[in-house]
Enzyme design. Sequence first.
Site, PDB file in Angstrom:
ATOM      1  N   GLY A  12       0.807  -1.221   0.000  1.00  0.00           N
ATOM      2  CA  GLY A  12       0.000   0.000   0.000  1.00  0.00           C
ATOM      3  C   GLY A  12       0.838   1.269   0.000  1.00  0.00           C
ATOM      4  CG  ASP A  32       6.667  -6.515  -2.655  1.00  0.00           C
ATOM      5  OD1 ASP A  32       6.470  -7.638  -2.143  1.00  0.00           O
ATOM      6  OD2 ASP A  32       6.129  -5.478  -2.218  1.00  0.00           O
ATOM      7  N   GLY A  71       8.000  -6.144   4.492  1.00  0.00           N
ATOM      8  CA  GLY A  71       7.851  -6.985   5.678  1.00  0.00           C
ATOM      9  C   GLY A  71       6.387  -7.216   5.992  1.00  0.00           C
ATOM     10  CB  SER A  73       2.242  -4.323   7.007  1.00  0.00           C
ATOM     11  OG  SER A  73       1.152  -4.956   6.372  1.00  0.00           O
ATOM     12  CB  SER A 109       4.546   0.181  13.386  1.00  0.00           C
ATOM     13  OG  SER A 109       3.180   0.159  13.771  1.00  0.00           O
ATOM     14  CG  HIS A 111       0.793  -1.390  16.131  1.00  0.00           C
ATOM     15  ND1 HIS A 111      -0.319  -1.276  16.935  1.00  0.00           N
ATOM     16  CD2 HIS A 111       0.404  -1.028  14.878  1.00  0.00           C
ATOM     17  CE1 HIS A 111      -1.354  -0.896  16.197  1.00  0.00           C
ATOM     18  NE2 HIS A 111      -0.938  -0.729  14.941  1.00  0.00           N
ATOM     19  CE1 TYR A 134       4.146  -4.607  11.503  1.00  0.00           C
ATOM     20  CE2 TYR A 134       2.713  -3.445  13.040  1.00  0.00           C
ATOM     21  CZ  TYR A 134       3.441  -3.456  11.866  1.00  0.00           C
ATOM     22  OH  TYR A 134       3.480  -2.352  11.061  1.00  0.00           O
ATOM     23  NE  ARG A 172      -4.946   2.885  17.156  1.00  0.00           N
ATOM     24  CZ  ARG A 172      -4.235   2.655  16.056  1.00  0.00           C
ATOM     25  NH1 ARG A 172      -4.828   2.590  14.865  1.00  0.00           N
ATOM     26  NH2 ARG A 172      -2.937   2.499  16.132  1.00  0.00           N
TER      27      ARG A 172
HETATM   28  P1  NAI Z   1       1.813  -3.801   2.962  1.00  0.00           P
HETATM   29  O1  NAI Z   1       1.543  -5.084   3.678  1.00  0.00           O
HETATM   30  O2  NAI Z   1       0.777  -3.283   2.040  1.00  0.00           O
HETATM   31  O3  NAI Z   1       3.194  -3.901   2.181  1.00  0.00           O
HETATM   32  C1  NAI Z   1       4.300  -4.637   2.646  1.00  0.00           C
HETATM   33  C2  NAI Z   1       4.997  -5.220   1.450  1.00  0.00           C
HETATM   34  O4  NAI Z   1       6.108  -5.982   1.929  1.00  0.00           O
HETATM   35  C3  NAI Z   1       4.100  -6.188   0.644  1.00  0.00           C
HETATM   36  O5  NAI Z   1       4.034  -5.776  -0.709  1.00  0.00           O
HETATM   37  C4  NAI Z   1       4.752  -7.539   0.816  1.00  0.00           C
HETATM   38  O6  NAI Z   1       4.704  -8.351  -0.354  1.00  0.00           O
HETATM   39  C5  NAI Z   1       6.200  -7.168   1.156  1.00  0.00           C
HETATM   40  N1  NAI Z   1       6.806  -8.230   1.952  1.00  0.00           N
HETATM   41  C6  NAI Z   1       6.306  -8.858   3.041  1.00  0.00           C
HETATM   42  N2  NAI Z   1       7.138  -9.816   3.467  1.00  0.00           N
HETATM   43  C7  NAI Z   1       8.199  -9.800   2.619  1.00  0.00           C
HETATM   44  C8  NAI Z   1       9.399 -10.559   2.530  1.00  0.00           C
HETATM   45  N3  NAI Z   1       9.672 -11.531   3.417  1.00  0.00           N
HETATM   46  N4  NAI Z   1      10.243 -10.280   1.542  1.00  0.00           N
HETATM   47  C9  NAI Z   1      10.004  -9.280   0.658  1.00  0.00           C
HETATM   48  N5  NAI Z   1       8.880  -8.516   0.681  1.00  0.00           N
HETATM   49  C10 NAI Z   1       7.995  -8.788   1.660  1.00  0.00           C
HETATM   50  O7  NAI Z   1       2.142  -2.727   4.107  1.00  0.00           O
HETATM   51  P2  NAI Z   1       2.101  -1.142   4.002  1.00  0.00           P
HETATM   52  O8  NAI Z   1       0.846  -0.664   4.618  1.00  0.00           O
HETATM   53  O9  NAI Z   1       2.465  -0.706   2.653  1.00  0.00           O
HETATM   54  O10 NAI Z   1       3.265  -0.759   5.032  1.00  0.00           O
HETATM   55  C11 NAI Z   1       4.616  -0.643   4.607  1.00  0.00           C
HETATM   56  C12 NAI Z   1       5.504  -0.652   5.839  1.00  0.00           C
HETATM   57  O11 NAI Z   1       5.127   0.388   6.718  1.00  0.00           O
HETATM   58  C13 NAI Z   1       5.436  -1.949   6.638  1.00  0.00           C
HETATM   59  O12 NAI Z   1       6.731  -2.256   7.109  1.00  0.00           O
HETATM   60  C14 NAI Z   1       4.537  -1.605   7.801  1.00  0.00           C
HETATM   61  O13 NAI Z   1       4.844  -2.383   8.938  1.00  0.00           O
HETATM   62  C15 NAI Z   1       4.852  -0.134   7.997  1.00  0.00           C
HETATM   63  N6  NAI Z   1       3.731   0.599   8.582  1.00  0.00           N
HETATM   64  C16 NAI Z   1       2.622   0.893   7.835  1.00  0.00           C
HETATM   65  C17 NAI Z   1       1.584   1.605   8.377  1.00  0.00           C
HETATM   66  C18 NAI Z   1       0.398   2.009   7.580  1.00  0.00           C
HETATM   67  O14 NAI Z   1      -0.436   2.737   8.128  1.00  0.00           O
HETATM   68  N7  NAI Z   1       0.260   1.635   6.322  1.00  0.00           N
HETATM   69  C19 NAI Z   1       1.613   2.009   9.790  1.00  0.00           C
HETATM   70  C20 NAI Z   1       2.821   1.630  10.486  1.00  0.00           C
HETATM   71  C21 NAI Z   1       3.838   0.969   9.879  1.00  0.00           C
HETATM   72  C1  15L Z   2       0.429  -0.545  11.330  1.00  0.00           C
HETATM   73  O1  15L Z   2       1.548  -0.706  11.803  1.00  0.00           O
HETATM   74  C2  15L Z   2      -0.064  -1.354  10.201  1.00  0.00           C
HETATM   75  O2  15L Z   2       0.965  -1.650   9.279  1.00  0.00           O
HETATM   76  C3  15L Z   2      -1.231  -0.724   9.469  1.00  0.00           C
HETATM   77  O3  15L Z   2      -1.836  -1.712   8.632  1.00  0.00           O
HETATM   78  C4  15L Z   2      -2.238  -0.165  10.452  1.00  0.00           C
HETATM   79  O4  15L Z   2      -2.771  -1.206  11.240  1.00  0.00           O
HETATM   80  C5  15L Z   2      -1.536   0.856  11.340  1.00  0.00           C
HETATM   81  O5  15L Z   2      -0.416   0.292  11.993  1.00  0.00           O
HETATM   82  C6  15L Z   2      -2.471   1.431  12.420  1.00  0.00           C
HETATM   83  O6  15L Z   2      -2.152   1.328  13.595  1.00  0.00           O
HETATM   84  O7  15L Z   2      -3.496   2.005  12.037  1.00  0.00           O
END
Ligand code: NAI
Ligand code: 15L
Length: 264
Positions: A12, A32, A71, A73, A109, A111, A134, A172
């Site tokens: 995302g 990815d 990673g 998420s 995060s 979290h 996580y 939230r």
């Molecule tokens: P997402 O789940 O949409 O994207 C994560 C991407 O990492 C996916 O495309 C997945 O294929 C890839 N991935 C997962 N495991 C893998 C592996 N072993 N090797 C290679 N690629 C791998 O998550 P999003 O929402 O885009 O978040 C991106 C980052 O930001 C994550 O690390 C998440 O923990 C962190 N984050 C996101 C938040 C949000 O509000 N979207 C809030 C807090 C942290």
């Molecule tokens: C995160 O760390 C997650 O990656 C995201 O999917 C949401 O759950 C976000 O925190 C949140 O706390 O809203």
Amino acid sequence: MSKILITGAGGGLGTSLRKSVASWADSVRLSDVTEITDCAPNEEFVACPLGDKDAVQALVDGVDGIVHLGGMSIEDTFETILDSNLRGTYHIFEAARKAGKPRVMFASSNHAIGFHTRDTELNGDSPFRPDSLYGLSKCYGELLARYYYDKFGVESVSVRIGSCFPEPVDRRMLATWLSPTDFDSMIQAIFSAPRTGAAMIYGVSDNLETWWNNDHARFLGWKPRDSSDRFREKVYAKPYDLKPDDLAVVHQGGGFAAAGHFED
Ligand code: NAI
Ligand code: 15L
């Protein structure tokens, strides 16, 4: 800044960030596990499982900056978190150390601090209070960042991202929302700053309600421009059945803090 690597580029955040990075970087390496097929002329795609140390080293070689979003998420089994987040983030910092020390943005995060209660204002010195396996993996990532700077001089910014989505979808998120546009400008600021050391900042927009004091992040010259307030009425119009003393309402991490322990 010439060549930027984005891990998790198919997720995302990666998908929304790509366009912005491609507008200021000379070239962008997207990575990815599943292929990205719509690369712009200055983008290339390299498939790479983060748990594969040699593959991550090859991925990092030759880049000037790393946006590490890849990673798991959300909460999952320990084995999944171990491979994607613990091994994966270690591989990224280790590869950076061996490949000319490009600056790393680590997607931490909220979290990592999700067991703090909502009536506690956090700042740059507040202790970790992870709310999940996580969240624990994000504490580990932040500590890796600290270690690799102190021992080897690899610069980084760990961003405790709140909720980065097109709009806040629940009450939230009125406090935790980071707009994608503010995320874009934050990433550009991180790679434009003369020095970062091993910084930690909160990834949050200029929301009326907030639990996080980001004064220590001023050195980046980044100012969020967006606010969740324009969505307040829409969010409050939704059905809502949580009580003020529900764990998900008391704690900053919401449902992650309220959920039971995740077991296989
Ligand atoms: P997402 O789940 O949409 O994207 C994560 C991407 O990492 C996916 O495309 C997945 O294929 C890839 N991935 C997962 N495991 C893998 C592996 N072993 N090797 C290679 N690629 C791998 O998550 P999003 O929402 O885009 O978040 C991106 C980052 O930001 C994550 O690390 C998440 O923990 C962190 N984050 C996101 C938040 C949000 O509000 N979207 C809030 C807090 C942290
Ligand atoms: C995160 O760390 C997650 O990656 C995201 O999917 C949401 O759950 C976000 O925190 C949140 O706390 O809203």
